[in-house]
Structure formats: structure tokens, C-alpha cells
Design an enzyme around this catalytic site. Structure first.
Site, PDB file in Angstrom:
ATOM      1  N   HIS A  72      -5.398  90.016   6.909  1.00 46.34           N
ATOM      2  CA  HIS A  72      -6.668  90.693   7.214  1.00 46.34           C
ATOM      3  C   HIS A  72      -6.480  92.200   7.131  1.00 46.34           C
ATOM      4  O   HIS A  72      -5.349  92.698   7.110  1.00 46.34           O
ATOM      5  CB  HIS A  72      -7.148  90.314   8.624  1.00 46.34           C
ATOM      6  CG  HIS A  72      -6.236  90.834   9.702  1.00 46.34           C
ATOM      7  ND1 HIS A  72      -5.064  90.185  10.066  1.00 46.34           N
ATOM      8  CD2 HIS A  72      -6.287  91.943  10.482  1.00 46.34           C
ATOM      9  CE1 HIS A  72      -4.461  90.864  11.010  1.00 46.34           C
ATOM     10  NE2 HIS A  72      -5.171  91.958  11.277  1.00 46.34           N
TER      11      HIS A  72
ATOM     12  N   ASP B 146      -7.983  95.742   9.293  1.00 45.45           N
ATOM     13  CA  ASP B 146      -8.552  95.993  10.617  1.00 45.45           C
ATOM     14  C   ASP B 146      -9.911  96.686  10.513  1.00 45.45           C
ATOM     15  O   ASP B 146     -10.140  97.512   9.632  1.00 45.45           O
ATOM     16  CB  ASP B 146      -7.607  96.866  11.453  1.00 45.45           C
ATOM     17  CG  ASP B 146      -6.357  96.107  11.898  1.00 45.45           C
ATOM     18  OD1 ASP B 146      -6.311  94.873  11.737  1.00 45.45           O
ATOM     19  OD2 ASP B 146      -5.435  96.758  12.410  1.00 45.45           O
TER      20      ASP B 146
ATOM     21  N   HIS C  16      -2.698  92.996   6.007  1.00 38.21           N
ATOM     22  CA  HIS C  16      -1.443  92.674   6.694  1.00 38.21           C
ATOM     23  C   HIS C  16      -1.579  91.326   7.390  1.00 38.21           C
ATOM     24  O   HIS C  16      -2.690  90.782   7.497  1.00 38.21           O
ATOM     25  CB  HIS C  16      -1.058  93.798   7.673  1.00 38.21           C
ATOM     26  CG  HIS C  16      -2.136  94.150   8.668  1.00 38.21           C
ATOM     27  ND1 HIS C  16      -3.252  94.897   8.331  1.00 38.21           N
ATOM     28  CD2 HIS C  16      -2.279  93.842   9.983  1.00 38.21           C
ATOM     29  CE1 HIS C  16      -4.016  95.056   9.395  1.00 38.21           C
ATOM     30  NE2 HIS C  16      -3.450  94.405  10.410  1.00 38.21           N
TER      31      HIS C  16
ATOM     32  N   ARG D 295       6.607  85.924  20.262  1.00 37.98           N
ATOM     33  CA  ARG D 295       6.453  87.352  19.953  1.00 37.98           C
ATOM     34  C   ARG D 295       5.196  87.885  20.638  1.00 37.98           C
ATOM     35  O   ARG D 295       4.203  87.153  20.761  1.00 37.98           O
ATOM     36  CB  ARG D 295       6.338  87.516  18.435  1.00 37.98           C
ATOM     37  CG  ARG D 295       6.071  88.935  17.969  1.00 37.98           C
ATOM     38  CD  ARG D 295       6.044  89.000  16.437  1.00 37.98           C
ATOM     39  NE  ARG D 295       5.890  90.374  15.982  1.00 37.98           N
ATOM     40  CZ  ARG D 295       4.718  90.962  15.762  1.00 37.98           C
ATOM     41  NH1 ARG D 295       3.589  90.296  15.947  1.00 37.98           N
ATOM     42  NH2 ARG D 295       4.663  92.215  15.357  1.00 37.98           N
TER      43      ARG D 295
END
Ligand SMILES: C=C1C[C@]23C[C@@]1(O)CC[C@H]2[C@@]12CC[C@H](O)[C@@](C)(C(=O)O1)[C@H]2[C@@H]3C(=O)O
Ligand SMILES: O=C(O)CCC(=O)C(=O)O
Ligand SMILES: [Fe+2]
Length: 330
Positions: free
Chosen positions: A210, A212, A266, A276
């Protein structure tokens, strides 16, 4: 009671029907790991020459990479560690609790997981998020010290994001008070992400590819790694740096800069062994702000943040994915 979202139950049918699909996300090949351009913000205070060099380096990174990392950013490590500890605690709540409509007295859909609307492997994410619009923060419940820590962090992140946006604007001749006029501490949001270990790391993402929806994003990530960006047509991994915050250009800065600064696609790859965490601060304008290119001829139609967001919601509903800026090309 289980803390994990019902990934397996919801994704089972897609996983089974795609077992023989040729086009798998294949997220576990060996990816090249790169260090992002490093911007040392202490250089802004050294002298006029060093300051100018630092600002130009930032602009160059926004043009060539759409991503850079910053050190000496003045956000204390102690605050970043505290935010992560509070983040761990809140995600340890049972799933049934996290998915309640009024969880922490936040608005509906602040807590999100994976992609319950997914229809194919391409848009499966193995992660959960608490996406907090900062206009809601004053009514949020204090859970342990989560709210007060977010308030403390959001103030620092807002100050930092505004400064970065202003330095980047200098290279383009955008007026100095543009961001002060169009953004406020309550127009931005903080998204806290948790990526639990994923049993099918080759089949799906931690978060799907996607761009941002903002001017710029400041990401604090732990040492696990997994963030990847598309560079010259190839996926590359971002090498985690414990001293640095990652900054990436969002769709609105790409539109404002008329395509000069790049909002780069990204994603986060899934990891079979290790959990994570990351926290993304999205620096956004108010809903009414109309975003218009700073130079002519403009590549994009003018649009308000409100229109842009509504378009994303429509697209995500229809296709499971965000289309983004290409919807607004002239
Ligand atoms: C399923 C999705 C939610 C999301 C758009 C997407 O297709 C993939 C990425 C998500 C993201 C991440 C950054 C921003 O928070 C966001 C608003 C965006 O533009 O892309 C969200 C989208 C969302 O939560 O609606
Ligand atoms: O987890 C990360 O490193 C990045 C998360 C991200 O891209 C997002 O929340 O928009
Ligand atoms: Fe992102």
C-alpha cells in the site's frame, strides 16, 4: 480467552482454494536488505551550510526513495520504549474485547485486524492494528498508561512531522506556513501495529502492499525487520536501525509536490517465528483541506482529504484494496 484475531477461520477458505494458485505472494525469497538514506537532524543546528546540505539531502531522498531514516530526532528512546510496552499490553487483551465497538471508548473500527473482506491471497494481512484518530484521544480510556503515553508521543511526533514537512517544502517553494494552516495535532492519527508469528509466511503478508494516505509518516519499528519497499521495480527490505525513525512520503505530499516526492508502495512480510511491533504516525491535514499541486501543469485533480478517504473506503469495500492517487490523475 484467545488474544489472536480469527485469521485462520476467516482465511481458511481462501488458503484452501488457492493451494494450487500459481500467483502466490511468495514473500519469503531472499530480498536485498538496504539501509535507507540517513538524515542526521543535528546537522540542522551546525551552521547555514550544513543546514542547507541536510535539507537538500532530505529532499533528494524524498525524490529518489520516498523513504529515509532520521537520527537525533529528539524523541526520547525512553518514550519510544514506553509506547511499545503499552502497545504490547493492549494487544494482549482477548480478541473479543479488542473488537468490541466501544473498545477503550474509541470510535468503531479503531481496532482492525487483517482483512476480513479479503477475497484472494493477494490481500491477506496477518496483523492487527489500533488505528487512533488523534481527535478521539481525549475521550479514550486510560488503559494502564496507554492514553497518556500516546498523548506524550503524539505531541512530539506532530512537532517533528511538521518540521520535516516544512524542510521538504523549502526545496519546492511551498509557503512556509502551509502545514501550520492545514494540519492540526488532532487531524493526524497513530496506528499501532502488531504482527503475530504467521504459520503461512509464504502465502500472505504482514500488511499488504500500500501507499500511505497522508503527507508523511513517521514509523517506529522494533528490530525484527520485515518492512519492504518497492524500489526500481523490486522489493527490498529496510534494515532496522535502533537509533532511527523511518520516514516515508505519503500520497498527499506526492500530489502537493506534483509527483516530485514519491509515495512509495511498501508492505510488511510475515514472519513465522517472531512477533513484530511498529507504530506509524500519519501526518494528515484536516478533512476539509483541498490538496492541489504546487506547480503547473498539474498531474492530479484537486481533492479534499474527505473525498480521498471516501474513495479509499469505496475501493477497499469493492476490491479489498486501496487504489489511491491514480484515481485522481488528470
Ligand atoms: C486493507 C487496507 C486498509 C488500508 C488500505 C488497505 O488496502 C491496505 C493498507 C491500509 C492503509 C495503511 C495506511 C493508512 O493507515 C491507510 C488509511 C491507508 O491509506 O492504507 C490504511 C487503509 C485503511 O485502514 O483503510
Ligand atoms: O510496520 C511497519 O513497519 C509499517 C506499517 C505501515 O506501513 C502502516 O501502518 O502504514
Ligand atoms: Fe504504510
Amino acid at each position: 480467552m484467545a488474544i489472536e484475531p480469527p485469521f485462520f477461520e476467516k482465511y481458511k477458505a481462501i488458503l484452501q482454494s488457492s493451494a494450487n494458485e500459481k500467483e502466490k505472494p511468495s514473500t519469503v525469497e531472499g530480498f536485498e536488505e538496504l539501509e535507507l538514506p540517513l538524515i542526521d537532524l543535528s546537522h540542522l543546528n551546525l551552521g547555514p551550510l550544513e543546514r542547507q546540505e541536510c535539507i537538500e539531502k532530505m529532499g533528494q531522498a524524498a525524490i529518489e526513495w520516498g523513504f529515509f531514516q532520521i537520527v537525533n530526532h529528539a524523541v526520547p528512546d525512553e518514550l519510544l520504549n514506553r509506547l511499545k510496552q503499552e502497545q504490547i499490553k493492549v494487544f494482549q487483551q482477548p480478541f473479543d474485547k479488542k473488537s468490541e465497538n466501544n473498545f477503550l471508548n474509541l470510535s468503531v473500527q479503531s481496532y482492525r485486524w487483517g482483512n476480513p473482506l479479503a477475497t484472494s491471497l493477494r490481500n491477506l494481512s496477518w496483523s492487527e492494528a489500533l488505528h487512533i484518530s488523534l481527535k478521539d484521544i481525549s475521550k479514550m480510556d486510560e488503559y494502564n498508561k496507554l492514553r497518556s503515553t500516546i498523548e506524550e508521543y503524539a505531541e512530539k511526533a506532530n512537532f517533528l512531522a511538521q518540521r520535516l514537512a516544512e524542510y521538504l517544502a523549502q526545496n519546492l517553494g511551498i509557503k512556509a506556513n502551509y502545514f501550520q494552516e492545514n494540519c492540526s495535532p488532532s487531524s493526524s492519527s497513530l496506528r499501532m501495529n502488531r504482527y503475530p508469528p504467521c504459520p503461512y509466511p509464504s502465502m500472505m503478508f504482514g500488511i499488504i502492499p500500500h501507499t500511505d494516505t497522508d503527507f508523511l509518516t513517521i514509523v517506529s519499528q522494533d528490530q525484527v525487520g520485515g518492512l519492504q519497499l518497492k524500489r526500481n521495480g523490486r522489493w527490498v527490505s529496510v534494515k532496522p536501525n535502533p537509533k532511527a525513525l523511518v520516514v516515508n512520503i505519503g500520497d498527499f505530499y506526492q500530489a502537493l509536490s506534483n509527483g516530485v516526492y514519491k509515495s512509495i508502495t511498501h508492505r510488511v512480510i510475515a514472519n513465522q517465528e517472531t512477533e513484530r511491533y511498529s507504530a506509524a504516525y500519519f501526518y494528515c491535514p484536516t478533512y476539509e483541506t483541498v490538496i492541489e499541486s504546487c506547480s503547473k501543469p498539474s498531474l492530479y485533480k484537486k481533492f479534499s482529504f474527505k473525498e480521498y478517504r471516501e474513495q479509499i473506503q469505496k475501493d477497499v469495500k469493492a476490491t479489498g484494496d486501496k487504489v489511491g492517487l491514480s484515481r485522481f490523475l488528470l
